[in-house]
Design a protein around this motif. Structure first.
Motif, PDB file in Angstrom:
ATOM      1  N   VAL A  37     -39.717 -11.881  55.937  1.00 15.88           N
ATOM      2  CA  VAL A  37     -38.302 -11.612  55.695  1.00 15.88           C
ATOM      3  C   VAL A  37     -37.934 -12.135  54.317  1.00 15.88           C
ATOM      4  O   VAL A  37     -38.204 -13.288  53.985  1.00 15.88           O
ATOM      5  N   PHE A  38     -37.323 -11.283  53.536  1.00 14.54           N
ATOM      6  CA  PHE A  38     -36.880 -11.635  52.189  1.00 14.54           C
ATOM      7  C   PHE A  38     -35.396 -11.988  52.264  1.00 14.54           C
ATOM      8  O   PHE A  38     -34.573 -11.154  52.630  1.00 14.54           O
ATOM      9  N   VAL A  39     -35.077 -13.235  51.917  1.00  9.85           N
ATOM     10  CA  VAL A  39     -33.695 -13.698  51.908  1.00  9.85           C
ATOM     11  C   VAL A  39     -33.368 -14.127  50.475  1.00  9.85           C
ATOM     12  O   VAL A  39     -33.514 -15.296  50.120  1.00  9.85           O
ATOM     13  N   PRO A  40     -32.961 -13.180  49.624  1.00  7.59           N
ATOM     14  CA  PRO A  40     -32.624 -13.567  48.259  1.00  7.59           C
ATOM     15  C   PRO A  40     -31.293 -14.302  48.202  1.00  7.59           C
ATOM     16  O   PRO A  40     -30.346 -13.938  48.901  1.00  7.59           O
TER      17      PRO A  40
ATOM     18  N   ALA B 143     -22.422 -19.598  58.017  1.00  2.00           N
ATOM     19  CA  ALA B 143     -22.335 -18.201  58.471  1.00  2.00           C
ATOM     20  C   ALA B 143     -23.429 -17.357  57.823  1.00  2.00           C
ATOM     21  O   ALA B 143     -24.074 -16.544  58.507  1.00  2.00           O
ATOM     22  N   SER B 144     -23.652 -17.540  56.535  1.00  2.63           N
ATOM     23  CA  SER B 144     -24.710 -16.788  55.859  1.00  2.63           C
ATOM     24  C   SER B 144     -26.077 -17.173  56.403  1.00  2.63           C
ATOM     25  O   SER B 144     -26.930 -16.306  56.623  1.00  2.63           O
ATOM     26  N   LEU B 145     -26.277 -18.458  56.639  1.00  5.31           N
ATOM     27  CA  LEU B 145     -27.551 -18.923  57.175  1.00  5.31           C
ATOM     28  C   LEU B 145     -27.785 -18.363  58.577  1.00  5.31           C
ATOM     29  O   LEU B 145     -28.870 -17.839  58.874  1.00  5.31           O
ATOM     30  N   ALA B 146     -26.780 -18.427  59.431  1.00  3.24           N
ATOM     31  CA  ALA B 146     -26.922 -17.905  60.797  1.00  3.24           C
ATOM     32  C   ALA B 146     -27.202 -16.402  60.782  1.00  3.24           C
ATOM     33  O   ALA B 146     -28.041 -15.916  61.560  1.00  3.24           O
ATOM     34  N   ASP B 147     -26.532 -15.682  59.906  1.00  4.72           N
ATOM     35  CA  ASP B 147     -26.745 -14.239  59.797  1.00  4.72           C
ATOM     36  C   ASP B 147     -28.161 -13.941  59.310  1.00  4.72           C
ATOM     37  O   ASP B 147     -28.852 -13.064  59.846  1.00  4.72           O
ATOM     38  N   ALA B 148     -28.624 -14.677  58.298  1.00  5.90           N
ATOM     39  CA  ALA B 148     -29.982 -14.477  57.778  1.00  5.90           C
ATOM     40  C   ALA B 148     -31.021 -14.760  58.860  1.00  5.90           C
ATOM     41  O   ALA B 148     -32.008 -14.019  58.991  1.00  5.90           O
TER      42      ALA B 148
ATOM     43  N   LEU C  90     -26.702 -12.707  49.696  1.00  2.00           N
ATOM     44  CA  LEU C  90     -26.171 -12.073  48.482  1.00  2.00           C
ATOM     45  C   LEU C  90     -24.816 -11.424  48.697  1.00  2.00           C
ATOM     46  O   LEU C  90     -23.915 -11.563  47.886  1.00  2.00           O
ATOM     47  N   ARG C  91     -24.678 -10.691  49.772  1.00  2.00           N
ATOM     48  CA  ARG C  91     -23.434  -9.957  50.006  1.00  2.00           C
ATOM     49  C   ARG C  91     -22.411 -10.789  50.774  1.00  2.00           C
ATOM     50  O   ARG C  91     -21.268 -10.408  50.869  1.00  2.00           O
ATOM     51  N   GLY C  92     -22.842 -11.899  51.300  1.00  2.00           N
ATOM     52  CA  GLY C  92     -21.941 -12.763  52.060  1.00  2.00           C
ATOM     53  C   GLY C  92     -21.458 -13.944  51.251  1.00  2.00           C
ATOM     54  O   GLY C  92     -21.271 -15.029  51.776  1.00  2.00           O
TER      55      GLY C  92
END
Length: 183
Positions: A103-106, A83-88, A74-76
């Motif tokens: 883990v909630f990954v909206p 990058a967002s996937l790796a961070d999540a 959401l914030r990325g």
């Protein structure tokens, strides 16, 4: 929680300054689980919040389902998908290691991202939000997703319909004859 006979999960934001105490108080009110957001704070700080929440629930001696939310998607928004996937994944694994139930990954992403998240976090360890690009619940179950929520969207649908009806009435319209009774 006292008004219903089903488990209640609370949205505890980022813990309101003290995730452990917030969870302790929620458990005391009969809450059986909660979402706790990371707001993309530094990873060590976010892991410490999950650890404090889990420790508080354990100290109360009741089963508690902690749905640790990462805002990596959401914030990325301006970051590349990878990058967002790796961070999540990094954050999600850290939260699971710290004792989170799932883990909630909206985010409004498709099945390909969900498949990668389930592969990285494990079956029945991922929660998602139902958005237009997210598959329907039966497909999410097949993919190994633990939970789907709809957040504020049912309220937005209802209030949008109310706003449309009010505008129509204000312009001189009348109520339709096929309104179904709800009570």
């Amino acid at each position: 929680a006292a008004a219903v006979d089903v488990p209640v999960s609370a949205d505890l934001e980022a813990g309101y300054g003290d995730p452990g105490e917030t969870v302790r108080r929620a458990v005391g009110l009969g809450v059986a689980g909660a979402n706790l957001e990371d707001e993309l704070r530094p990873l060590a700080e976010s892991v410490a919040a999950v650890e404090a929440a889990v420790a508080a629930a354990d100290a109360e001696g009741v089963p508690f389902a902690l749905n640790a939310r990462t805002d990596a998607w959401l914030r990325g928004r301006d970051r590349p998908r990878e990058a967002s996937l790796a961070d999540a994944v990094e954050r999600g694994r850290a939260y699971l290691d710290a004792g989170a139930t799932c883990v909630f990954v909206p985010g409004d992403f498709g099945e390909d991202v969900i498949v990668e998240l389930v592969a990285a976090l494990g079956e029945r360890r991922l929660s998602v939000i139902g958005l237009p690009s997210v598959p329907p619940p039966d497909r999410l179950e097949e993919l190994g997703v633990a939970r789907v929520s709809y957040g504020p969207y049912p309220q937005r649908l209802a209030l949008g319909a109310l706003q449309d009806a009010a505008s129509y009435l204000y312009r001189g319209g009348v109520l339709p004859s096929d309104i179904r009774p709800l009570n």
